[in-house]
Design an enzyme around this catalytic site. Structure first.
Site, PDB file in Angstrom:
ATOM      1  CB  SER A 140      -2.100  14.498 -13.466  1.00  0.00           C
ATOM      2  OG  SER A 140      -2.570  14.395 -14.804  1.00  0.00           O
TER       3      SER A 140
ATOM      4  CG  ASP B  41      -1.803   1.178   1.327  1.00  0.00           C
ATOM      5  OD1 ASP B  41      -2.441   1.380   2.388  1.00  0.00           O
ATOM      6  OD2 ASP B  41      -1.882   1.923   0.336  1.00  0.00           O
TER       7      ASP B  41
HETATM    8  C1  LIG Z   1     -10.265  -2.334   3.902  1.00  0.00           C
HETATM    9  N1  LIG Z   1      -9.032  -2.398   3.141  1.00  0.00           N
HETATM   10  C2  LIG Z   1      -8.606  -3.712   2.646  1.00  0.00           C
HETATM   11  C3  LIG Z   1      -8.312  -1.267   2.830  1.00  0.00           C
HETATM   12  C4  LIG Z   1      -7.051  -1.355   2.229  1.00  0.00           C
HETATM   13  C5  LIG Z   1      -6.347  -0.188   1.894  1.00  0.00           C
HETATM   14  C6  LIG Z   1      -6.921   1.063   2.159  1.00  0.00           C
HETATM   15  C7  LIG Z   1      -6.218   2.322   1.767  1.00  0.00           C
HETATM   16  O1  LIG Z   1      -6.809   3.409   1.797  1.00  0.00           O
HETATM   17  N2  LIG Z   1      -4.944   2.251   1.345  1.00  0.00           N
HETATM   18  N3  LIG Z   1      -4.297   3.393   0.892  1.00  0.00           N
HETATM   19  C8  LIG Z   1      -8.171   1.133   2.763  1.00  0.00           C
HETATM   20  C9  LIG Z   1      -8.864  -0.011   3.098  1.00  0.00           C
END
Ligand SMILES: CN(C)c1ccc(C(=O)NN)cc1
Length: 329
Positions: free
Chosen positions: A198, A34
């Protein structure tokens, strides 16, 4: 060192997970890499049992190299309202052959329903900047930061793909994964994200509109989230589209044709193909489809999520003045 890991598409590109090895002997969990957050957290034997739904649980008591960080806690909330929190151990973590001997591994003691429902992910691997890590009484470092001294180049790459597996690279750029040149743009990491601007957009074959779009490159967000003005211009081109309260976003008849979406990157542009802009039918009506482009007004930040990122080979270069590289593929 140089390494790579397969990015496994989960549930039609809702998220992409990679295998992460933690502890001694190794416990392998599938984590959602992430670039929109900076906490490495895992489902754990400490997680409330009624909040676990098939996830693999890390068990620090079974790792001879786990070390409890006494007095440390973490608590995070994401743009979609999801939350998780817990305590912290350090342990050895290996991703794509790159090893960090003492990585802070945040243990979930509690997670929100969205994480419980997401059985495909055993946790998150935050790869944004340390400034937004949530650990207390002091922040802990990301895997990317801890791996810097062992990476040949201080960068990682994302080659996410539509409805199939792609890959993340660590410490090197695999030139076989893209075509042409990589266009680099400046990153504003003052908010802790991979922030960039962008230069504009085009809907399908319409004229390109030059307008700064300030946003973040976020592998952990599924969709492309932009200003209402752009979103309205896009759905004006789709017959029968509407902004649905029921489905909390723009939907349209699955029989309608859907335009591509082009966004500016430095002096060039990238086009998201039409089929990436339709995420498929909503849960309870297979004739109603949900758009890959949605409004950013809910999160307050424009987010170039997976719908946009999978149209390119993307380099996240983390030097003192970080940059983002984009190439066609
Ligand atoms: C609920 N889940 C799997 C998430 C996974 C990632 C995110 C997110 O904003 N990542 N930048 C939010 C929720």
């Amino acid at each position: 060192d140089e390494g790579s890991a397969t990015a496994t598409s989960q549930s039609n590109d809702v998220e992409y997970t990679i295998p992460v090895s933690i502890g001694t002997p190794a416990q392998v969990l599938q984590l959602d890499l992430d670039t929109g957050s900076s906490d490495l957290w895992v489902f754990s034997t400490e997680t409330e049992s009624d909040q676990v739904n098939g996830q693999t649980l890390f068990d620090p008591s079974q790792s001879s190299s786990a070390s409890y960080m006494d007095g440390y806690t973490w608590s995070i909330s994401y743009g979609d309202g999801s939350t998780s929190n817990g305590d912290i151990y350090t342990d050895v973590v290996t991703i794509g052959g790159i090893t960090v001997s003492s990585q802070a591994v945040e243990q979930a003691q509690s997670v929100s329903a969205t994480f419980t429902r997401d059985s495909a992910s055993d946790g998150l691997l935050g790869m944004a900047f340390d400034s937004i890590n949530t650990a207390q009484p002091s922040q802990v470092e990301t895997f990317f930061d801890n791996a810097q001294s062992s990476l040949d180049s201080f960068l990682f790459t994302a080659d996410l793909k539509h409805n199939t597996d792609g890959s993340y690279g660590f410490g090197y750029i695999d030139s076989s994964l893209y075509t042409g040149d990589i266009t680099y743009v400046d990153v504003d990491n003052s908010q802790g994200f991979w922030g960039w601007t962008s230069g504009g957009y085009a809907v399908g074959s319409d004229d390109y509109v030059t307008t700064d779009i300030v946003g973040i490159a976020d592998t952990g967000t599924t969709l492309l989230l932009l200003d209402d003005s752009i979103v309205e211009a896009y759905y004006n081109e789709i017959d029968g589209s509407s902004n649905s309260d029921t489905y909390s976003g723009y939907v349209f008849p699955c029989s309608s044709s859907v335009p591509s979406f082009t966004f500016g990157v430095g002096s060039t542009t990238f086009t998201i193909p039409s089929d990436y802009m339709n995420t498929g039918a909503v849960y309870d009506d297979d004739s109603t489809c949900f758009g890959g482009l949605q409004s950013s007004s809910g999160t307050g930040t424009n987010i170039f999520g997976d719908v946009a990122l999978k149209s390119a080979f993307v380099v996240f270069s983390g030097a003192d003045s970080p940059t983002l590289g984009w190439a066609t593929k």
